[in-house]
Motif scaffolding. Structure first.
Motif, PDB file in Angstrom:
ATOM      1  N   HIS A 208     -99.283  -8.166 -24.799  1.00 41.50           N
ATOM      2  CA  HIS A 208    -100.447  -8.908 -24.032  1.00 41.50           C
ATOM      3  C   HIS A 208    -101.496  -8.776 -24.872  1.00 41.50           C
ATOM      4  CE1 HIS A 208     -98.183 -10.119 -20.495  1.00 41.50           C
ATOM      5  NE2 HIS A 208     -97.780  -8.870 -19.966  1.00 41.50           N
TER       6      HIS A 208
ATOM      7  N   THR B 290    -105.077  -7.302 -20.636  1.00 42.31           N
ATOM      8  CA  THR B 290    -104.842  -5.807 -20.574  1.00 42.31           C
ATOM      9  C   THR B 290    -106.139  -5.237 -20.088  1.00 42.31           C
ATOM     10  OG1 THR B 290    -105.108  -5.525 -22.986  1.00 42.31           O
ATOM     11  CG2 THR B 290    -102.931  -6.040 -22.041  1.00 42.31           C
TER      12      THR B 290
ATOM     13  N   LYS C 289    -106.097   2.886 -24.849  1.00 43.69           N
ATOM     14  CA  LYS C 289    -105.547   3.369 -23.928  1.00 43.69           C
ATOM     15  C   LYS C 289    -104.991   4.878 -24.481  1.00 43.69           C
ATOM     16  CE  LYS C 289    -103.697  -1.029 -21.859  1.00 43.69           C
ATOM     17  NZ  LYS C 289    -102.351  -1.648 -21.557  1.00 43.69           N
TER      18      LYS C 289
ATOM     19  N   LEU D 245     -97.360  -0.070 -19.894  1.00 43.97           N
ATOM     20  CA  LEU D 245     -98.605  -0.186 -19.646  1.00 43.97           C
ATOM     21  C   LEU D 245     -99.449   0.407 -21.137  1.00 43.97           C
ATOM     22  CD1 LEU D 245    -101.501   0.185 -18.012  1.00 43.97           C
ATOM     23  CD2 LEU D 245    -100.818   2.469 -17.933  1.00 43.97           C
TER      24      LEU D 245
ATOM     25  N   SER E 127     -98.657  -2.337 -23.819  1.00 43.91           N
ATOM     26  CA  SER E 127     -99.557  -3.422 -23.313  1.00 43.91           C
ATOM     27  C   SER E 127     -98.468  -4.510 -23.492  1.00 43.91           C
ATOM     28  CB  SER E 127    -100.260  -4.039 -24.357  1.00 43.91           C
ATOM     29  OG  SER E 127    -101.329  -3.164 -24.163  1.00 43.91           O
TER      30      SER E 127
END
Length: 210
Positions: free
Chosen positions: A159, A164, A171, A197, A200
């Motif tokens: 993404h 995101t 992250k 997550l 992404s």
């Protein structure tokens, strides 16, 4: 369904030790509720296509537990070989097994599809009759599922930042900072939503990582 149940019971009888019951949960190796077609083992053995539920096959019985979202659907999809167990109304699966299976019963599970927490809770329920969970080396459902779909191979899509909010690098940096604050040396991520997550990636692209 009768042929599938007969094949499963034959494998249960020839297993070492012989199995008095076989648990077939909905979850895959990542404990996902929504699984790929290849991992819909409970749907294959029972015919019930809802996302949540658990099937239990014994020597002479077959039962399916599901929640209130699916009571009507289950009554429409289950064949005569199956009995619907309504969560919140009927005994929970561990209580039913503890009360209805014989003393020292061997209950088969695929350890990859049952969480440690669930297995420990069941073992407590089984203690009074010395029943036990038996980890099968292979998934018995897979052995009778001759037309099991192949593993899906999907292109990986990341993404963009506008969706995101943070880059993968950011992250991971934030996660490492949290680990440092907790004085932890690492973290094991197994659920697909958490894995997606930190990559992404859309969750559905990671359904075949096992």
């Amino acid at each position: 369904m009768a042929e599938i149940l007969a094949s499963l019971r034959s494998l249960m009888a020839s297993h070492s030790p012989p199995l008095d019951a076989l648990v077939v949960p909905s979850e895959d190796y990542h404990q996902s509720e929504y699984v790929s077609d290849r991992d819909k083992r409970r749907g294959f053995v029972s015919g019930f296509t809802g996302s949540a539920g658990l099937a239990l096959v014994t020597k002479n019985d077959a039962r399916l537990w599901t929640d209130g979202r699916y009571f009507l659907q289950a009554t429409q999809e289950l064949s005569d070989e199956w009995k619907l167990m309504r969560m919140g109304e009927d005994p929970a699966v561990d209580a039913w097994m503890a009360d209805n299976l014989p003393a020292e019963a061997a209950i088969g599970i695929d350890p990859w599809c049952v969480s440690v927490e669930t297995a420990q809770r069941w073992q407590l329920a089984f203690a009074k009759k010395q029943q036990k969970l038996v980890q099968t080396e292979t998934n018995l459902v897979d052995e009778v599922w001759k037309s099991r779909p192949p593993a899906e191979i999907n292109p990986v899509m990341v993404h963009p930042l506008e969706f995101t909010g943070r880059s993968v690098a950011q992250k991971l940096k934030d996660l490492r900072e949290k680990l440092k604050n907790e004085r932890a040396r690492g973290i094991i991520i197994t659920t697909l939503d958490e894995a997606s997550l930190y990559h992404s990636c859309p969750n559905n692209l990671l359904v075949q990582t096992h």
